[in-house]
Design an enzyme around this catalytic site. Structure first.
Site, PDB file in Angstrom:
ATOM      1  N   LEU A 176       0.839  -1.230   0.016  1.00 60.19           N
ATOM      2  CA  LEU A 176      -0.043   0.005   0.065  1.00 60.19           C
ATOM      3  C   LEU A 176       0.904   1.381  -0.141  1.00 60.19           C
ATOM      4  O   LEU A 176       0.235   2.285  -0.222  1.00 60.19           O
ATOM      5  CB  LEU A 176      -1.081   0.050   1.147  1.00 60.19           C
ATOM      6  CG  LEU A 176      -2.117  -1.067   1.169  1.00 60.19           C
ATOM      7  CD1 LEU A 176      -3.093  -0.859   2.191  1.00 60.19           C
ATOM      8  CD2 LEU A 176      -2.734  -0.975  -0.054  1.00 60.19           C
TER       9      LEU A 176
ATOM     10  N   GLU B 191      10.720  -3.942  -2.199  1.00 59.55           N
ATOM     11  CA  GLU B 191      10.577  -4.666  -1.007  1.00 59.55           C
ATOM     12  C   GLU B 191      10.641  -6.307  -0.992  1.00 59.55           C
ATOM     13  O   GLU B 191      11.188  -6.992  -0.046  1.00 59.55           O
ATOM     14  CB  GLU B 191       9.115  -4.453  -0.335  1.00 59.55           C
ATOM     15  CG  GLU B 191       9.030  -3.103   0.449  1.00 59.55           C
ATOM     16  CD  GLU B 191       7.640  -2.450   0.941  1.00 59.55           C
ATOM     17  OE1 GLU B 191       7.564  -1.840   1.751  1.00 59.55           O
ATOM     18  OE2 GLU B 191       6.895  -3.404   0.443  1.00 59.55           O
TER      19      GLU B 191
END
EC number: 5.3.1.6
Length: 237
Positions: free
Chosen positions: A106, A113
């Site tokens: 989000l 990541e």
């Protein structure tokens, strides 16, 4: 050092972040996550570097985290120097407690990541306790990163998988761009009973770069809430 944004669950996030940052030992190569909870981790590691003389090298998962790490005085490294990491610490948008499967992204940094998480020997998730769900997809959309060319076609194929899709936009109405200059399509799926199959179906769509399902990756979650700190590890599959 860097200021931290106000957050209704800030105290819980900070509590979990400080406990996770304590796992980092001298000489480690560390992946630094992105988002409101990860900012507390970076701040605590910066404090340890300055006050305790902690010696680490870090790879950030976004330009924003890179900037914060530099402000905190955390030495940065490269994948060429550290193709594997000792630990990565990041936040999550949803956590399935029985499996530690996650929805992330989000904050718009899911690709970097996931790259960092995939090379870490330990992948530790920090969050406030509100992130726990019975099934992924109960409370938040699944972010899917796509290249700009033909993104409407990719969105159409995601719709065919059962999603309600919305291209992520900025407040001015322009399309949100990731640090890799890709787009994010937010996908509302029904609660997921077979996220592994869904993940495979999404990656079969040409133009999809990556998705926010982090499956069988987390080695530990540290969450804090009104009942204190909870540490979970994955149950055997």
């Amino acid at each position: 050092m860097s200021s931290l944004p106000p957050d209704p669950a800030a105290a819980f996030k900070q509590q979990a972040a400080i406990q996770a940052a304590a796992l980092v030992q001298d000489g480690m190569a560390v992946g630094l996550g992105t988002g409101s909870t990860a900012r507390f981790v970076v701040a605590e590691l910066g404090r340890r570097v300055r006050e305790e003389g902690l010696r680490i090298n870090a790879i950030p998962t976004s330009i924003a985290t890179r900037t914060q790490a530099q402000e905190e005085g955390i030495p940065l490294t490269t994948f060429a120097e550290h193709p594997e990491l000792d630990i990565a610490i990041d936040g999550a948008d949803e956590i399935e407690p029985t499996t530690l499967n996650l929805i992330k992204g989000l904050g718009g940094a899911l690709l970097w990541e996931k790259i960092v998480a995939s090379i870490a020997r330990q992948f530790v998730i920090v969050a406030d306790a509100s992130k726990y769900v019975d099934h992924l997809g109960m409370h938040c959309p699944l972010p899917v990163e796509v290249i700009p060319f033909g993104w409407e076609s990719a969105a159409h194929r995601l719709d065919a998988l059962g999603a309600q899709t919305t291209p992520r936009r900025l407040r001015d109405g322009s399309l949100f761009l990731t640090d890799e200059k890709n787009l994010i399509i937010d996908c509302l799926f029904p609660p997921m009973t077979n996220p592994d199959a869904l993940a495979a179906d999404i990656l079969n769509i040409v133009g999809v770069v990556e998705h926010g399902l982090f499956l069988h990756m987390a080695t530990q979650t540290i969450t804090a809430g009104p009942d204190g700190v909870k540490v979970l590890t994955p149950k055997p599959r």
